[in-house]
Design an enzyme around this catalytic site. Sequence first.
Site, short mmCIF file in Angstrom:
data_model
loop_
_atom_site.label_atom_id
_atom_site.label_comp_id
_atom_site.label_asym_id
_atom_site.label_seq_id
_atom_site.Cartn_x
_atom_site.Cartn_y
_atom_site.Cartn_z
N LYS A 197 0.83 -1.21 0.00
CA LYS A 197 0.00 0.00 0.00
C LYS A 197 0.85 1.25 0.00
O LYS A 197 1.94 1.28 0.60
CB LYS A 197 -0.93 -0.01 1.19
CG LYS A 197 -2.05 -1.02 1.01
CD LYS A 197 -3.29 -0.66 1.74
CE LYS A 197 -4.44 -1.52 1.26
NZ LYS A 197 -5.62 -1.39 2.13
N GLN A 219 -2.31 -12.81 9.53
CA GLN A 219 -2.57 -12.57 8.11
C GLN A 219 -1.21 -12.50 7.44
O GLN A 219 -0.20 -12.27 8.10
CB GLN A 219 -3.35 -11.26 7.93
CG GLN A 219 -2.58 -10.06 8.47
CD GLN A 219 -3.49 -8.91 8.85
OE1 GLN A 219 -4.69 -9.09 9.06
NE2 GLN A 219 -2.93 -7.73 8.96
N ASP A 255 -3.55 -5.80 0.62
CA ASP A 255 -2.15 -6.24 0.68
C ASP A 255 -1.94 -7.48 1.55
O ASP A 255 -0.80 -7.89 1.77
CB ASP A 255 -1.27 -5.08 1.18
CG ASP A 255 -1.82 -4.45 2.45
OD1 ASP A 255 -2.99 -4.73 2.82
OD2 ASP A 255 -1.09 -3.68 3.10
N ASP A 297 -4.63 -8.34 16.67
CA ASP A 297 -5.30 -7.63 15.60
C ASP A 297 -6.50 -8.43 15.11
O ASP A 297 -6.37 -9.62 14.79
CB ASP A 297 -4.27 -7.48 14.47
CG ASP A 297 -4.72 -6.55 13.38
OD1 ASP A 297 -4.75 -5.34 13.62
OD2 ASP A 297 -5.03 -7.04 12.27
N ASN A 298 -7.64 -7.77 15.07
CA ASN A 298 -8.84 -8.40 14.49
C ASN A 298 -9.08 -9.85 14.94
O ASN A 298 -9.28 -10.74 14.09
CB ASN A 298 -8.72 -8.39 12.97
CG ASN A 298 -9.15 -7.06 12.39
OD1 ASN A 298 -10.02 -6.41 12.94
ND2 ASN A 298 -8.53 -6.66 11.30
N GLU A 323 -8.20 -6.61 19.92
CA GLU A 323 -8.54 -5.43 19.10
C GLU A 323 -9.68 -5.82 18.19
O GLU A 323 -9.49 -6.16 17.02
CB GLU A 323 -7.32 -4.96 18.30
CG GLU A 323 -7.55 -3.64 17.58
CD GLU A 323 -7.90 -3.77 16.10
OE1 GLU A 323 -8.21 -2.72 15.50
OE2 GLU A 323 -7.89 -4.86 15.53
N LYS A 367 0.64 4.79 9.12
CA LYS A 367 0.45 3.39 8.75
C LYS A 367 1.09 3.13 7.39
O LYS A 367 1.44 2.00 7.07
CB LYS A 367 -1.06 3.07 8.65
CG LYS A 367 -1.76 3.04 9.98
CD LYS A 367 -3.13 2.38 9.90
CE LYS A 367 -4.13 3.16 9.11
NZ LYS A 367 -5.48 2.55 9.11
N TYR A 368 1.21 4.18 6.58
CA TYR A 368 1.72 3.99 5.21
C TYR A 368 2.99 4.80 4.92
O TYR A 368 3.45 4.82 3.80
CB TYR A 368 0.65 4.39 4.19
CG TYR A 368 -0.70 3.80 4.52
CD1 TYR A 368 -0.96 2.46 4.31
CD2 TYR A 368 -1.70 4.60 5.09
CE1 TYR A 368 -2.19 1.92 4.65
CE2 TYR A 368 -2.94 4.06 5.43
CZ TYR A 368 -3.18 2.73 5.21
OH TYR A 368 -4.39 2.18 5.55
O1 LIG Z 1 -9.52 -4.00 10.92
P1 LIG Z 1 -9.27 -3.00 12.02
O2 LIG Z 1 -9.97 -1.71 11.78
O3 LIG Z 1 -9.57 -3.58 13.35
O4 LIG Z 1 -7.71 -2.62 12.00
C1 LIG Z 1 -6.60 -3.45 12.31
O5 LIG Z 1 -6.35 -4.44 11.36
C2 LIG Z 1 -6.05 -3.97 10.03
C3 LIG Z 1 -5.64 -5.17 9.24
O6 LIG Z 1 -4.53 -5.73 9.86
C4 LIG Z 1 -4.98 -2.93 10.00
O7 LIG Z 1 -5.02 -2.32 8.73
C5 LIG Z 1 -3.79 -1.84 8.21
O8 LIG Z 1 -3.09 -2.95 7.65
C6 LIG Z 1 -3.68 -3.53 6.48
C7 LIG Z 1 -2.77 -4.66 6.08
O9 LIG Z 1 -1.52 -4.17 5.78
C8 LIG Z 1 -3.82 -2.45 5.41
O10 LIG Z 1 -4.43 -3.00 4.27
C9 LIG Z 1 -4.67 -1.33 5.96
O11 LIG Z 1 -4.79 -0.32 4.98
C10 LIG Z 1 -4.05 -0.77 7.21
O12 LIG Z 1 -4.89 0.19 7.78
C11 LIG Z 1 -5.25 -1.87 11.04
O13 LIG Z 1 -4.25 -0.91 11.09
C12 LIG Z 1 -5.39 -2.57 12.38
O14 LIG Z 1 -5.50 -1.68 13.44
#
Ligand SMILES: O=P(O)(O)O[C@H]1O[C@H](CO)[C@@H](O[C@H]2O[C@H](CO)[C@@H](O)[C@H](O)[C@H]2O)[C@H](O)[C@H]1O
Length: 673
Positions: free
Chosen positions: A250, A310, A345, A381-382, A410, A522-523
């Site tokens: 990304k 993931q 991604d 995460d998630n 989270e 994040k990016y």
């Molecule tokens: O899905 P949430 O809103 O709970 O957020 C968490 O998980 C996301 C996925 O891991 C994460 O998203 C970030 O990483 C992704 C994978 O690289 C990317 O595609 C997203 O654009 C990016 O925001 C998020 O940060 C995390 O807190």
Amino acid sequence: MEGLDGTHRVIIENVKPELNCGQYPVKRVVGEELTVTADIFGDGHDEVKAVLLYRHSRSKKWNEVPMKFLGNDHWQAAFVPDAMGMYEYTLQGWIDHFYTWQKGLRKKFEANQDITVELQIGAQLMEEAAATAKAGQQKRLHKWAQQLRSNISAADGVELATSHDVTDQMNACCERKNVTNYSKILRVDVERQKALFSTWYEFFPRSAAQEANRHGTFQDCIRLLPRIAEMGFDTIYLPPIHPIGRAFRKGKNNATTSEPGEPGSPWAIGAEEGGHKSILPELGTLDDFRHFVHEARNHGIEVALDFAIQCSPDHPYVKEHPQWFKWRPDGTVQYAENPPKKYQDVLPVNFETEDWQNLWQELKSIVLHWIDQGVYIFRVDNPHTKTFGFWEWMIREVRVKHPQVIFLAEAFTRPRVMERLGKIGFTQSYTYFTWRNSPQEIREYLTELTKTEMREYYRPNFWPNTPDILPEVLQHGGEPAHIMRVVLAATLSSNYGLYGPVYEFSMGTPYPGKEEYIDSEKYEVKHWDWGKKTKVSEVITLINKIRKVNPALQTTWNIAFGDTDNPQLLCFAKWDSAKRNKIIVVANMDPYNTQSGWVKVPIHELQLPQGEQYMVHDLLTEHKYTWQNEWNYVELRPHEMPVHVFRIEEANTGMGHNNLDDTWLPTEHTTHE
Ligand SMILES: O=P(O)(O)O[C@H]1O[C@H](CO)[C@@H](O[C@H]2O[C@H](CO)[C@@H](O)[C@H](O)[C@H]2O)[C@H](O)[C@H]1O
């Protein structure tokens, strides 16, 4: 009639806490009391006795606490677990024939009835007890029995038979007969105190460098430690530190393609350099990481890592274990999602794979790998997009060997799903606090978290922001909103955290039309002026100090709300278990306007004497006021200080001084009343 025991007369029901019929343990930390209540009763009018039994699961021996009769067949007892790990508890009840006899004897005597036979029955009960008692006890029991059988007057007989000595002795010696054992052995999962009281600071190590245009390293992170420790944080949470995939990387602002040199999202885990057990080379080596963890510990800080299940398409697992992914007919895997968010991604892991046992073992080994490096806290995460069964197994397996490990869920999703994650073992959980904006909403939400069964298994961790969430109130409310939200998070919940640098330094800019930061790190790699102090950072430092010296703020559970005559004002009180430390928080939840009004202090919960004056000491501004009774007046100007954090200073609480050194006071203080 096989399997029946016709002599049991006591019923035990409505036991609380008991989660999902005993399927899940409730939660406590070491030193935190567990109170158990139940309805316990027998047929007829005979007297019932009951005990609470508890033990650490490592121990064979049960400890026993007599239950207290609360009236109306309701009973209660409590115990304080003193070690980490799983405890078990259950209840027993029986008919106490001697106590029944004692009560009957007294009634008959008071009604002037002949009690000659009654005294003989008592003697008989004592002799029966003596048969199984120790030698010394036997002697006393026989002596009393003899006295009851002799020509003792009715009055003396009653006095002897109901004396403390006799009662205590009979309680100790009487064999319990026909005891009803509660049908279940319930569990309480006892964790370390940090599970209940923790203060988190999140930052991206990629942005830790002191100078611009350089990728941060763990060495840079080490340089930040004195600052983060001085601000009073005890947990540093780092987003993933692993190699970042290149495929579908990304770009700035979540673009689905990246420019050369863009670092990508750290959650896109895995590249040719390695996967979940490896480190992004730009950050340093494994030794550098271990050094950082070690130095953090020397500053009283623990490092929490992100556990995101993931994989980037470049992750070694994709080639080595293709069976862990769900392949489509065109030879691709559908990217991960958390609707409406799309994570183009990363590939989700398929928990329905036939090879699930190896998958589970491998995932557990990731956690164990980081435990070996000194990490005992994981922000997961998630978790709601992976199976419940996996988490329940993994957390149990890890914590049996490493009971100190903390898992923060989270999951921002449906309530039942978030609740289940708490029940199956997550230590702490993110919450909806981020979107609860009015005093009424806060009050209702906290009531749900603390006064319902959720209190038993769902430990909230309040975050005013995250890298994913810049809520509306922070987008428009500026410095007052940032101060108000962080002070509320830090006082309402004993676990709180924030995504730090942006909160302290710039307050961020929203992505148009979204609750997100624009140009998010994040990016991209950011450069922060880490030496900068702002009013927001000073208030954060101060509120963290206040939390450290006020036990009332080290628990989430002791809270009572007070009414206000202005719907923009929130008033609540908190106290410690000994009720020596008492805090009243009053917040103006309107970040734009001065709000004033009368607030009703919950004086009964705080055990403040009716009608007497008490001093409230604002620990944020050092102002002191004399209050009286329930209703008192406040005025809060958001641009000066939108919140009062009052400590009640009564003459003899011993909590008269806040132990804070004055250099931590914010620069502006003004008298509000
Ligand atoms: O899905 P949430 O809103 O709970 O957020 C968490 O998980 C996301 C996925 O891991 C994460 O998203 C970030 O990483 C992704 C994978 O690289 C990317 O595609 C997203 O654009 C990016 O925001 C998020 O940060 C995390 O807190």
